[in-house]
Design a protein around this motif. Sequence first.
Motif, short mmCIF file in Angstrom:
data_model
loop_
_atom_site.label_atom_id
_atom_site.label_comp_id
_atom_site.label_asym_id
_atom_site.label_seq_id
_atom_site.Cartn_x
_atom_site.Cartn_y
_atom_site.Cartn_z
N UNK A 133 3.89 15.00 3.92
CA UNK A 133 3.27 15.03 2.58
C UNK A 133 4.35 15.06 1.50
N UNK A 134 5.39 15.87 1.71
CA UNK A 134 6.49 15.95 0.73
C UNK A 134 7.19 14.60 0.60
N UNK A 135 7.46 13.95 1.73
CA UNK A 135 8.11 12.64 1.69
C UNK A 135 7.27 11.63 0.93
N UNK A 136 5.98 11.63 1.16
CA UNK A 136 5.09 10.71 0.45
C UNK A 136 5.09 11.01 -1.04
N UNK A 137 5.08 12.30 -1.40
CA UNK A 137 5.10 12.67 -2.81
C UNK A 137 6.38 12.17 -3.49
N UNK A 138 7.50 12.23 -2.79
CA UNK A 138 8.76 11.73 -3.34
C UNK A 138 8.72 10.21 -3.51
N UNK A 139 8.13 9.51 -2.55
CA UNK A 139 8.02 8.05 -2.66
C UNK A 139 7.13 7.66 -3.85
N UNK A 140 6.01 8.35 -4.02
CA UNK A 140 5.13 8.08 -5.16
C UNK A 140 5.86 8.37 -6.47
N UNK A 141 6.64 9.46 -6.50
CA UNK A 141 7.43 9.77 -7.69
C UNK A 141 8.44 8.66 -7.97
N UNK A 142 9.08 8.18 -6.92
CA UNK A 142 10.01 7.07 -7.08
C UNK A 142 9.34 5.83 -7.62
N UNK A 143 8.14 5.54 -7.14
CA UNK A 143 7.38 4.40 -7.65
C UNK A 143 7.10 4.57 -9.14
N UNK A 144 6.70 5.80 -9.53
CA UNK A 144 6.42 6.06 -10.94
C UNK A 144 7.64 5.86 -11.82
N UNK A 145 8.81 6.25 -11.34
CA UNK A 145 10.04 6.06 -12.11
C UNK A 145 10.40 4.58 -12.22
N UNK A 146 10.21 3.84 -11.13
CA UNK A 146 10.50 2.41 -11.15
C UNK A 146 9.58 1.65 -12.10
N UNK A 147 8.34 2.11 -12.21
CA UNK A 147 7.34 1.41 -13.01
C UNK A 147 6.94 2.23 -14.24
N UNK A 148 7.87 3.02 -14.77
CA UNK A 148 7.56 3.93 -15.86
C UNK A 148 6.99 3.20 -17.07
N UNK A 149 7.67 2.14 -17.50
CA UNK A 149 7.22 1.41 -18.68
C UNK A 149 5.87 0.74 -18.44
#
Length: 348
Positions: A274-290
């Motif tokens: 679950x923690x790993x998935x949360x980090x991946x989703x966070x990474x996606x959000x940073x990549x697609x922030x704009x």
Amino acid sequence: MILNRTGVLFVALAFAWGSAFSAIEIGLTTLPPILFAALRFDIAAVLFAGLVVVRELEWRPETKTDWLAIAVSGGLLVGGHFAFLFLGQSYVSSAVSAIVLSLTPIVTPPLALLLLPNQRLRAPAVAGLLVGLVGIVVIAVPGGSLDGQILGVALLFIAATVFALGSVLFERLEETLPTISVQAWAMVVGAGLLHGLSAFHPGERLATVALPSATLSALLYLGVVSTAGGFLAYFVLLERVGATELSLVNYATPVIAALVGWALLGEAITATTVLGFALIVTGFGLCKLEALWRVGGPLVGYGPQRPLLAGDDDNGSSIVVDGNAYLRDRELGLSESDHSTRVAPHGD
């Protein structure tokens, strides 16, 4: 709240793709991984070829670009991607497999930067890539070994990277064939490549002639529902909601995969997963922030309100990779450009 038809179709697509990982898990108990993937696309290729005939679509490649598009989509997006996917999942659970593959939108921008002209990678996207990779490490390390989970996660990471690479290369091509015809060719070529890899792989030998009913059911489910049905649902949704909102299906499928794997196969959902998935989703959000800000901001009364400019879609100032539009010279983000229909969906 009752879902509208689009919402129901989105949930159905997430379920078709998320539950595919459990079907793969069932089939892998009997079938060798690469052969299993090949048989899946045998079924899907027949169905898509039938659709091309029924709709009387043009199917004959006429240009060099058409042949290159078929080679890239069949060789990388189908053959290479699914060979590594099925091999990788033979070492890990269905939930872990789905979560690692959700890294695909994160590894796409760096590849686009290397291979496409006039691309920029901003600091949040770099941070998102690093956070996503940390998520992969969190998933891979606990209980892993060189002949177990770490190897499986590594193979799945390669599968995600191969798909991202294929998407970037595909977007450089201007094929003339209809999208469904290209997809049909991709499945035919991909299935042939997978059969070839299976024949030369020393561990790919079918142990039994009569397959169990569970394996046959899993194979039919993958070919008919997850592949043919899932791809068609993807294209319908792409026209209705655009690439930005539809990209969220990549993060709904791991949740479905985890729940179906837990209910059907008894797979454990660990805290580290679950923690790993949360980090991946966070990474996606940073990549697609704009892009997320452009989509979500107006919904809450903030952010840009302007419509898409003509230069944002069809005049060549944007490049769409795996459903993500990378705008030339101005910004990196997502759009709902019609060109997004040219990219093969990431359906597993």
